[in-house]
Every structure is written in structure tokens, then in C-alpha cells.
Write a protein that holds these residues in place. Sequence first.
Motif, short mmCIF file in Angstrom:
data_model
loop_
_atom_site.label_atom_id
_atom_site.label_comp_id
_atom_site.label_asym_id
_atom_site.label_seq_id
_atom_site.Cartn_x
_atom_site.Cartn_y
_atom_site.Cartn_z
N SER A 47 0.82 -1.21 0.00
CA SER A 47 0.00 0.00 0.00
C SER A 47 0.86 1.27 0.00
O SER A 47 0.40 2.31 -0.45
N ILE A 48 2.08 1.17 0.53
CA ILE A 48 2.90 2.39 0.54
C ILE A 48 3.90 2.43 -0.62
O ILE A 48 4.62 3.41 -0.78
N ARG A 49 3.92 1.38 -1.41
CA ARG A 49 4.83 1.36 -2.57
C ARG A 49 4.22 2.19 -3.70
O ARG A 49 3.06 1.97 -4.05
N PRO A 50 4.97 3.13 -4.28
CA PRO A 50 4.39 3.85 -5.42
C PRO A 50 4.14 2.89 -6.58
O PRO A 50 4.94 1.99 -6.81
N GLN A 51 3.03 3.09 -7.25
CA GLN A 51 2.65 2.16 -8.32
C GLN A 51 2.91 2.76 -9.71
O GLN A 51 2.81 2.06 -10.70
N ALA A 54 4.57 8.66 -11.71
CA ALA A 54 4.11 9.95 -11.19
C ALA A 54 4.18 9.99 -9.67
O ALA A 54 4.34 11.05 -9.08
N ASP A 55 4.04 8.83 -9.02
CA ASP A 55 4.06 8.79 -7.55
C ASP A 55 5.45 8.51 -7.00
O ASP A 55 5.66 8.55 -5.79
N TYR A 56 6.37 8.16 -7.88
CA TYR A 56 7.72 7.76 -7.44
C TYR A 56 8.57 9.02 -7.27
O TYR A 56 8.85 9.73 -8.23
N ILE A 57 8.95 9.30 -6.05
CA ILE A 57 9.72 10.52 -5.74
C ILE A 57 11.21 10.21 -5.86
O ILE A 57 11.68 9.16 -5.39
N GLY A 58 11.96 11.13 -6.48
CA GLY A 58 13.42 10.97 -6.58
C GLY A 58 13.84 10.20 -7.82
O GLY A 58 13.02 9.85 -8.67
N PHE A 208 21.53 7.51 -3.69
CA PHE A 208 20.92 7.85 -2.41
C PHE A 208 20.00 9.05 -2.63
O PHE A 208 20.25 9.89 -3.50
N TYR A 209 18.94 9.14 -1.82
CA TYR A 209 17.97 10.23 -1.95
C TYR A 209 18.43 11.42 -1.13
O TYR A 209 19.05 11.27 -0.07
N GLN A 210 18.08 12.59 -1.61
CA GLN A 210 18.37 13.83 -0.88
C GLN A 210 17.35 13.98 0.25
O GLN A 210 16.22 13.49 0.13
N GLN A 216 9.56 14.29 1.26
CA GLN A 216 8.34 14.11 0.45
C GLN A 216 7.83 12.68 0.55
O GLN A 216 6.62 12.44 0.61
N ILE A 217 8.76 11.72 0.55
CA ILE A 217 8.36 10.30 0.65
C ILE A 217 7.67 10.07 2.00
O ILE A 217 6.62 9.41 2.08
N ILE A 218 8.24 10.64 3.05
CA ILE A 218 7.67 10.46 4.40
C ILE A 218 6.27 11.09 4.47
O ILE A 218 5.33 10.50 5.01
N LEU A 219 6.12 12.27 3.88
CA LEU A 219 4.80 12.93 3.90
C LEU A 219 3.78 12.09 3.13
O LEU A 219 2.63 11.93 3.55
N ARG A 220 4.24 11.53 2.00
CA ARG A 220 3.34 10.69 1.20
C ARG A 220 2.92 9.45 1.98
O ARG A 220 1.73 9.11 2.06
N THR A 221 3.90 8.78 2.59
CA THR A 221 3.59 7.56 3.35
C THR A 221 2.68 7.88 4.53
O THR A 221 1.73 7.15 4.83
N THR A 244 17.80 6.65 2.34
CA THR A 244 17.16 5.40 1.92
C THR A 244 15.67 5.39 2.25
O THR A 244 15.30 5.39 3.43
N PRO A 245 14.79 5.36 1.26
CA PRO A 245 13.35 5.38 1.53
C PRO A 245 12.88 4.27 2.45
O PRO A 245 12.01 4.48 3.29
N ARG A 246 13.45 3.07 2.28
CA ARG A 246 12.98 1.96 3.14
C ARG A 246 13.21 2.31 4.61
O ARG A 246 12.36 2.04 5.47
N ALA A 248 13.50 5.40 5.82
CA ALA A 248 12.63 6.54 6.14
C ALA A 248 11.24 6.05 6.55
O ALA A 248 10.68 6.48 7.57
N ASN A 249 10.69 5.14 5.77
CA ASN A 249 9.34 4.64 6.08
C ASN A 249 9.32 3.84 7.37
O ASN A 249 8.36 3.89 8.13
N ARG A 250 10.41 3.10 7.61
CA ARG A 250 10.49 2.32 8.86
C ARG A 250 10.56 3.26 10.07
O ARG A 250 9.86 3.07 11.06
#
Length: 366
Positions: A47-51, A54-58, A208-210, A216-221, A244-246, A248-250
Motif C-alpha cells: 500500500s505504501i509502494r508507489p505504483q 508519477a508517484d515515485y519521488i526521486g 541515495f535520496y536527498q 516528500q516520501i515520508i509525507l506521502r507515506t 534510503t526510503p525503506r 525513512a518509512n520504517r
Amino acid sequence: MAIISSKQESEPENQPPAPSRDRSNPPRVDLLQPQATDYEQGKQEDSIRPQRFADYIGQKDLKEVLDIAIKAAQARNETLDHLLLYGPPGLGKTTMALILAASMGVSCKITSAPAIESPRDIVGLLVSLKPGEILFIDEIHRLSRMAEEILYPAMEDYRVDITIGKGKGAKTRSIALQKFTLVGATTRAGSLSSPLRDRFGLVQRLRFYQPDELSQIILRTAQILQTEISDDGAAEIAVRSRGTPRIANRLLKRVRDYAQVKAAAAINATVASQALELFQVDPCGLDWTDRQMLSVMIEQFNGGPVGIETMAAATGEDTQTIEEVYEPYLMQIGYLQRTPRGRVVTASAYKHLGFKPPNEQLSLLQ
Ligand code: ADE
């Protein structure tokens, strides 16, 4: 062999004493491990994976390259070229393969090289592929020699050659395959054999993500998880997420628990920093192992150069994990440099750990 999931979707050196990793040392902060846990590999995380792109940040450059490749392949009514994605773990290689499949309107079979135990496994997988389907092989550098050799004609000519019988009477038969796209993922592009690497039309690196991308990924999740969070709360988690997004989400999930139980409020910078301090995630995202490695280099080797084996002995980690997981991030944030004579700790790392950098020590003596 197991298909993890299949989606129908639209130098010589002195060794320092090994620290007793009897874990009476501060515990390892597994929150900062970039590898996916079993839970994170499960359906719950979908559910939190961009599909969609357009939803994939970075990963802006990579998205652009892939967008062009997809449009060109679609215009020619062809399958996408085989693609090799490389980079540290947790940056979204699997997600990218799934988005690629969705954009091409095909399904994606996901497996990993260690799960391919015999030649029969890889042949079975290849033969079962539908037209245009994507086969995603994670950790592709770990494929056996035999599996690799089966892949060569499959990638080049969409055929597998199988040998029937043994000895002089053995015969080779070719089986035609459907046209497919192989997406290989690796944390060690340098460990791939050149015949395999050369068969990928596209070879792309994930970076690596800035911090702003991670925010933005955290806000989206947080929105998906229906968790209230302020921009500064997201930024506080982002800077500790090792690019690392993984991770960040954790971290977001742990901070969410903390906010709910302790703070009974939305996540802001103060709540996030209190929670992450409790979880021993340092303000730069360093964990015990990073700090131990850098401290030993500073205290026992004057900041280096130090060889990889020494770093392994200092931390109790194996050299491969240090090279693939720890070093890339420490180099990215400018705390470690690789030189031909070994690894060197930078002045910023000295300061971060509360040591005086060597140049400042010199200037004090002058
Ligand atoms: N979740 C994990 N990685 C992501 C990314 N790159 N963009 C949006 N959400 C994500």
C-alpha cells in the motif's frame, strides 16, 4: 526455488582488538538496516509502494531514461531492453521494476538469485514467461555459473538450450521462449561477470535520496497511513534515514507509535527527534556500527588510511556488508574517503563524533 512474488498488474595491516560484539555494547540499531525485513517484503507494504512513475519521488534521471525507453519500445511494438539496476539496498530497485511492468502493461515475476538453486529452476521460470513479461532477478550477482549460461541465449535470442542425456549420446535441444525483459538488480555491479553485464541494453544506477526527497516520501507515506505529521517532523526523520526510503518509512512507523503513546500529538520535529533519540538513531542516521568503525579508525589509526579487514575486525561485520551497506552512506555524507592506501576518516566525521580533527590539533600545537 521460490518465486518471491508474482504480480499481475496492470592491504597488510595491524588488526585492532575485535570489539566484543557480545551486544553488551549498545545494541545494533536494526531500524537502520537497509535490507528489507520479512514483513517489509510482504503484501502489507504494497500500500505504501508507489505504483506509477508519477508517484515515485526521486531518481529523476533514471525515471527519464526509463520513460524514454518505454515510449520507444511501445512505439516500435517491442519488448523493453534488458535492464540492470545497481546501487545500495533499499533505494527502490524492486519498486522500479514493478512500475516498469505497470507502465508497459505487462506482469512481473519476481525472484532472487539465491532462490534459483538448480538449472531446472531458471529454465522453468524462463519457459513460463508470457509475451513481454518482466522477469526481475534480485541479487543477480549471486547467480550460479550454470544459471548464468542458461540466461545468455535466453537474453540474446529468446531461447533456452537444454541437454538431454549424458556422455556421447547427449543431445542439445533448443526451446523457443516468449520475448521478455530481464530486470537484474544488484548491490555489486562490479561482481557481475562481463558476459552477463554486456547482455543488458540498459545499465542504470540508483542514487541515495536527498533529504528533501525523503521528506516528500515520508509525507506521502504518512498520508497513506493516515498519520498527522508536520513538514519539520518529516524533515527530522528524513535527515536520519541514510538517504534510503525503506529506512525513512520504517522510522516513520516507529515515530508514529511514539507519538501515539507518549506524545498524543501529531508528529513534529520535537516528537520525531525525541523518538529517534530513544531508538538510538543519531541525527545523521549513524548507528552503533558506523560510530564504532569511525571511532576505531580515529583512536587507533589516527584516522587512516585503514584497510577494510581492520574495519571488519573493529565492528564484527563482514567486509562485504561494510563495502555494500556502511561505506556507501558514510562516503555519501562525506565522513569516509576511499584512497588507494585504504579508508580515511574526514574532518566532518571527527567533529560529528566529538573528536578534534587532525588539522585543528596541529594548528593548536603551532
Ligand atoms: N516509498 C518508497 N520509496 C518511494 C519513492 N521513491 N517515492 C515515493 N514513495 C516511496
